[in-house]
Design a protein around this motif. Structure first.
Motif, short mmCIF file in Angstrom:
data_model
loop_
_atom_site.label_atom_id
_atom_site.label_comp_id
_atom_site.label_asym_id
_atom_site.label_seq_id
_atom_site.Cartn_x
_atom_site.Cartn_y
_atom_site.Cartn_z
N ILE A 38 -3.14 -18.28 -3.67
CA ILE A 38 -3.97 -16.88 -3.42
C ILE A 38 -5.17 -17.25 -4.51
N ARG A 39 -6.01 -16.50 -4.27
CA ARG A 39 -7.24 -16.30 -5.03
C ARG A 39 -7.30 -15.08 -5.79
N PRO A 40 -7.97 -15.00 -7.02
CA PRO A 40 -8.10 -13.83 -7.86
C PRO A 40 -8.40 -12.48 -6.90
N CYS A 41 -7.70 -11.03 -7.13
CA CYS A 41 -7.90 -10.07 -6.57
C CYS A 41 -7.31 -10.13 -5.13
N THR A 42 -6.59 -10.94 -4.95
CA THR A 42 -5.72 -10.87 -3.52
C THR A 42 -4.74 -9.69 -3.93
N THR A 43 -4.43 -8.88 -2.77
CA THR A 43 -3.63 -7.91 -2.95
C THR A 43 -2.28 -8.47 -2.03
N VAL A 44 -1.06 -8.14 -2.77
CA VAL A 44 0.06 -8.71 -1.96
C VAL A 44 1.12 -7.59 -1.98
N LEU A 45 1.70 -7.20 -0.74
CA LEU A 45 2.48 -6.19 -0.34
C LEU A 45 3.72 -6.72 -0.05
N GLU A 46 4.79 -6.92 -0.97
CA GLU A 46 6.05 -7.62 -0.66
C GLU A 46 7.10 -6.64 -0.16
N LEU A 47 7.51 -6.85 0.85
CA LEU A 47 8.62 -5.92 1.54
C LEU A 47 10.02 -6.32 1.07
N PHE A 48 11.00 -5.53 0.74
CA PHE A 48 12.29 -5.41 0.38
C PHE A 48 13.13 -4.86 1.14
N PRO A 49 14.29 -5.60 1.28
CA PRO A 49 15.49 -4.45 2.00
C PRO A 49 16.12 -3.88 1.15
N ILE A 50 16.89 -2.71 1.45
CA ILE A 50 17.84 -1.67 0.43
C ILE A 50 18.49 -2.69 -0.35
N GLU A 105 5.17 4.79 7.40
CA GLU A 105 4.89 5.60 6.84
C GLU A 105 4.64 5.16 5.36
N SER A 106 5.69 4.35 4.92
CA SER A 106 5.67 3.96 3.48
C SER A 106 4.55 2.98 3.28
N ILE A 107 4.34 2.06 4.39
CA ILE A 107 3.31 1.31 4.19
C ILE A 107 1.91 1.66 4.33
N LEU A 108 1.87 2.57 5.03
CA LEU A 108 0.66 3.50 5.20
C LEU A 108 0.21 4.26 3.87
N HIS A 109 1.33 4.72 3.35
CA HIS A 109 1.16 5.38 2.01
C HIS A 109 0.59 4.37 1.02
N ALA A 110 0.99 3.20 1.03
CA ALA A 110 0.53 1.95 0.12
C ALA A 110 -0.82 1.65 0.39
N LEU A 111 -1.12 1.74 1.44
CA LEU A 111 -2.48 0.65 1.91
C LEU A 111 -3.67 1.33 1.05
N PRO A 112 -3.82 2.73 1.08
CA PRO A 112 -5.09 3.06 0.12
C PRO A 112 -5.20 2.40 -1.34
N MET A 113 -4.08 2.46 -1.74
CA MET A 113 -3.89 1.97 -3.30
C MET A 113 -4.18 0.53 -3.14
N LEU A 114 -3.70 -0.34 -2.02
CA LEU A 114 -3.68 -1.76 -2.03
C LEU A 114 -5.36 -1.94 -1.92
N PHE A 115 -6.17 -1.18 -1.03
CA PHE A 115 -7.57 -1.46 -0.86
C PHE A 115 -8.15 -1.03 -1.87
N LEU A 116 -8.07 -0.05 -2.61
CA LEU A 116 -8.63 0.53 -3.91
C LEU A 116 -8.50 -0.62 -5.18
N SER A 117 -7.30 -1.01 -5.22
CA SER A 117 -7.27 -2.09 -6.22
C SER A 117 -7.74 -3.44 -6.00
N CYS A 118 -7.84 -3.93 -4.95
CA CYS A 118 -8.62 -5.04 -4.53
C CYS A 118 -10.12 -4.77 -4.98
N LEU A 119 -10.64 -3.51 -4.48
CA LEU A 119 -11.97 -3.44 -4.55
C LEU A 119 -12.37 -3.28 -5.93
#
Length: 127
Positions: A38-50, A105-119
């Motif tokens: 990956i390049r610098p500033c790439t945001t990664v959302l890694e999904l985990f099972p319980i 819902e949990s992914i949608l909850h994380a997306l704004p933070m993902l995009f803002l962190s990347c920007l």
């Protein structure tokens, strides 16, 4: 970019796609070894099972200058849920076989933070 561990494509696909991605969403698995590309500033959302949270691939993301997020069911604590998993083989084996329960819902909850962190990261690189 979305990837999963059922894709048996040749590694060249990942080595060409990972460097082009600005965001990666993927379940925890071996395909995330390719985060080394990956390049610098790439945001990664890694999904985990319980009951199966491992902070392994986050080091790849941080080493490459990326931003790491963990997808886990909203309102649950991955550290609390996983406390016995590393030391109990039966629990670990069972947890690895569970489906990913990160709700939309949990992914949608994380997306704004993902995009803002990347920007924010990209703006910092420009300064």
């Amino acid at each position: 970019m979305f990837c999963d561990d059922t894709d048996t494509s040749h590694i060249s696909i990942y080595t060409t796609h990972f460097p082009l991605a600005s965001r990666v969403v993927s379940p925890h698995g071996g395909q995330l070894t390719n985060l080394a590309f990956i390049r610098p500033c790439t945001t990664v959302l890694e999904l985990f099972p319980i009951q199966y949270y491992l902070s392994f691939f986050q080091n790849y993301v941080l080493s490459a200058g990326g931003i790491s997020f963990e997808g886990y069911p909203l309102g649950r604590s991955p550290l609390h849920d996983t406390s016995l998993t590393p030391i109990n083989r039966t629990i670990r084996t069972s947890a690895r076989g569970k489906p990913m329960l990160a709700s939309p819902e949990s992914i949608l909850h994380a997306l704004p933070m993902l995009f803002l962190s990347c920007l924010s990261c990209q703006e910092d690189k420009l300064i």
